[in-house]
Design an enzyme around this catalytic site. Structure first.
Site, PDB file in Angstrom:
ATOM      1  N   CYS A 131      15.351  21.644  -4.096  1.00 19.18           N
ATOM      2  CA  CYS A 131      15.707  21.378  -2.698  1.00 19.18           C
ATOM      3  C   CYS A 131      14.492  20.901  -1.910  1.00 19.18           C
ATOM      4  CB  CYS A 131      16.271  22.642  -2.042  1.00 19.18           C
ATOM      5  SG  CYS A 131      17.921  23.122  -2.602  1.00 19.18           S
ATOM      6  N   CYS A 213      24.714  18.757  -2.687  1.00 16.18           N
ATOM      7  CA  CYS A 213      24.502  17.954  -3.890  1.00 16.18           C
ATOM      8  C   CYS A 213      25.592  18.271  -4.910  1.00 16.18           C
ATOM      9  CB  CYS A 213      23.131  18.251  -4.483  1.00 16.18           C
ATOM     10  SG  CYS A 213      21.756  17.671  -3.461  1.00 16.18           S
ATOM     11  N   CYS A 239      19.033  25.838   1.916  1.00 18.12           N
ATOM     12  CA  CYS A 239      18.282  24.977   1.009  1.00 18.12           C
ATOM     13  C   CYS A 239      17.092  25.688   0.392  1.00 18.12           C
ATOM     14  CB  CYS A 239      17.815  23.719   1.747  1.00 18.12           C
ATOM     15  SG  CYS A 239      19.174  22.625   2.185  1.00 18.12           S
TER      16      CYS A 239
END
Length: 253
Positions: A131, A213, A239
């Site tokens: 991330c 994602c 994240c």
């Protein structure tokens, strides 16, 4: 110390004093305490300095994007392409930008992925580092020079967001974070999208109420937390890299 930690520590010092920023944030929260999301957005763009809107073009992103387009279609919109996003998200980003007439969308990508994660395997060994490499560091670099940024975070999304204010101090950067939708409930989001006939992200209908994602996002079952599909079965809700005392630190859920 990791390479990522070393890279982050090389960032320039905040341009504004912490005290002045805290006072500004407190004043803005008091001023807009009972105002609408649109008023918060207008106030941020008018009174908070040089502001960017950061958008994932995810499940609910179109609400803030529409507000921004109505207020000022030249608002800088920063979209981080991690190169692991769903194809549907990339198509949706282009379609929404064109439909809303957003004229200043900036696609942000890391320039060192080939060097630091050539096989795309970092997410298997260290999701926080993945991330940081693909999203957080590129975003922080893109935000350099801005006084603050607008996010789509809402209190209902997770326990870590339950106390969100409209305006926040971003620790150690000299910037503020603005959350116009902080107090909105899910039905508020749906109502706004319906009333303004805004296009839905195509994955929402397939069970993705929160979209990140592709490798780290899964469908959510009925009754689950909307973000349950993000990093499923991992001790992780965000994240994973947050600014504390001027440095990024890894945090779990």
């Amino acid at each position: 110390m990791t390479r990522i930690d070393q890279e982050i520590q090389g960032q320039p010092a905040p341009s504004r004093s912490a005290l002045a920023l805290a006072e500004q944030v407190a004043a803005l929260n008091a001023r807009f305490k009972h105002h609408s999301a649109t008023s918060v957005m207008e106030g941020a763009l008018r009174d908070a300095g040089n502001i960017a809107l950061v958008s994932s073009f995810g499940a609910e992103s179109v609400v803030l994007l529409h507000m921004a387009a109505v207020i000022d279609p030249m608002v800088p919109v920063l979209f981080v392409d991690t190169e692991l996003l769903f194809t549907e998200t990339l198509v949706y980003q282009q379609e929404v930008s064109e439909r809303l007439g957003l004229k200043n969308v900036r696609v942000i990508k890391a320039d060192d992925i080939a060097e630091k994660d050539p096989y795309g395997a970092l997410r298997f060994s260290d999701t926080d580092a993945c991330c940081a490499l693909r999203k957080t560091l590129p975003l922080q670099h893109a935000l350099a020079g801005y006084d603050g940024w607008i996010t789509g975070r809402k209190r209902f999304q997770s326990g870590t967001r339950a106390a969100l204010d409209f305006f926040e101090v971003e620790d150690g950067t000299g910037r503020m974070k603005i959350n116009p939708l902080a107090h909105w409930a899910p039905e508020d989001v749906r109502a706004y999208m319906d009333e303004n006939r805004l296009p839905r992200h195509p994955l929402v209908a397939k069970g993705y109420p929160s979209i990140g994602c592709a490798p780290c996002t899964s469908p959510v079952k009925e009754g689950e937390d909307p973000r349950a599909g993000r990093w499923r079965n991992q001790n992780k809700e965000e994240c994973g890299i947050h600014v504390v005392d001027g440095q990024f630190v890894r945090t779990g859920a």
